[in-house]
Motif scaffolding. Structure first.
Motif: not given
Ligand code: UFG
Length: 348
Positions: A171-186
């Motif tokens: 198991g790997v737990a990824l502790r995200y900080f603040n996700a934002a933005g969008a994929d460049p493909s839109d």
């Protein structure tokens, strides 16, 4: 996990914001992402890179069927409730979806012999925990969640770790900080309903598509009095999941890893960056603090580099805001759903 030809990976919550970006990253790397989502907050139009299974995370039988039918080799688990403020008002809902949902998933994986899990955890497990406002957070920092949301993520980590020891799951737990933005493909981007996150709300306020922004408190113990957060581009975050899937870890291992940049930005700095990108100031006022908000959450990201060989490459605040703004201006799914979805139990 070895990267076999189109190895199938179940992505629970894969129609949501981070899940959809991760499904794209998996596809780009030669995997087959199988999205499992009940669409209560995700979007069918965000599922573009593999099969879709409509199901609820608390339905262990449906999960088991999906694992078997698609020959799943690993699971990336996003499905759950995410809004910190709402968790303070409705903690029972968060325990049911986040913790009971993870119990179902772990049971289905154990019964079907699926050996690897990457779990969507959060910086919310740390809370303020006695840190100074400018201190970054290593993984072994004290855990003091400031909200029921953070409690549920920490409880899930404990449960997964125990399951790893007991059954040889990796198991790997990824502790995200603040996700934002969008994929460049839109093709995909952020579309929460209701939207509670700072960057999309600041953009909507600046474009006149939303209410003026309320800054939740300017009296925190930080340099400008507003909260510091570590904003991470969602494409960088997606890449961290692929790295976690492929990390060379033995059966039974459990690792918790911060996914952030190590740089904090204050609410006022975000408001300024959005104003610069849009070309005029973001209309805003100062309001009361929001329950459950720690003053500062900034990652020490060194372990992600050492263990996963991962670091952020697209996460400057200007890049994040530019990508989020482009997405907001693109004709897209999620635009116009405001008000159509009830404030009920939902899965992201
Ligand atoms: N904020 C405002 N006004 C708003 C919205 C947010 O001032 O209208 C402030 C918040 O008080 C906070 C900062 O902007 O200080 C960021 O808030 P977000 O709601 O965008 O994000 P959070 O930090 O509350 O939470 C996010 C994810 C969580 C995750 C956490 C980890 O939603 O799932 O980051 O840092 F746990």
């Amino acid at each position: 996990m070895d990267r076999g030809t189109k190895a199938a990976v179940l992505v629970t919550g894969g129609a949501g914001f981070i899940g959809a970006h991760t499904a794209k990253a998996l596809h780009d790397r030669g995997y087959l992402p199988v999205v499992y989502d009940n669409l209560s907050s995700g979007f069918r139009d965000a599922v573009r890179w593999g099969p879709f299974v409509h199901g609820d995370i608390r339905d262990e039988r449906a999960l088991g069927d999906a694992l078997a039918e698609h020959g799943i080799k690993a699971v990336i688990h996003f499905a759950g409730l995410i809004e910190v403020g709402r968790s303070v008002a409705k903690p029972d809902l968060f325990w049911e979806h986040n913790v009971a949902g993870t119990v179902s998933l772990l049971g289905a994986m154990r019964d079907r012999g699926v050996g690897r899990l990457v779990f969507s955890s959060s910086a919310a497990v740390y809370g303020q925990g006695g840190r100074g406002p400018l201190e970054t957070i290593p993984e072994d920092a004290p855990k003091a969640p400031a909200s029921p949301y953070g409690d549920t993520k920490l409880a899930c980590e404990w449960m997964i770790q125990a399951q790893c020891r007991a059954y040889g799951l990796t198991g790997v737990a990824l502790r995200y900080f603040n996700a934002a933005g969008a994929d460049p493909s839109d093709q995909i981007g952020e579309a929460h309903e209701p939207e509670t996150h700072l960057i999309p709300l600041a953009i909507a306020a600046a474009l006149g598509d939303g209410k003026p922004l309320t800054v939740f408190g300017d009296d925190f113990d930080t340099p400008d009095g507003t909260c510091l957060r570590d904003y991470i581009h969602v494409s960088d975050l997606a890449a961290a999941h692929v790295a976690a899937l492929e990390a060379d870890l033995p059966a039974g291992a459990f690792e918790a890893v911060n996914v952030g940049t190590g740089q904090g930005a204050s609410v006022f700095e975000v408001v300024k960056a959005v104003g610069q990108a849009v070309g005029h100031a973001v209309p805003h006022s100062i309001g009361a603090r929001r329950a459950g908000d720690p003053a500062s959450l900034v990652a020490n990201p060194s372990r992600a580099r050492e263990l996963l060989g991962w670091s952020a490459t697209r996460s400057s605040l200007d890049q994040i805001v530019a990508d989020a703004l482009r997405w907001e201006r693109t004709p897209r799914y999620g635009a116009g759903v405001r008000g159509e979805r009830k404030m009920q139990a939902s899965v992201d």
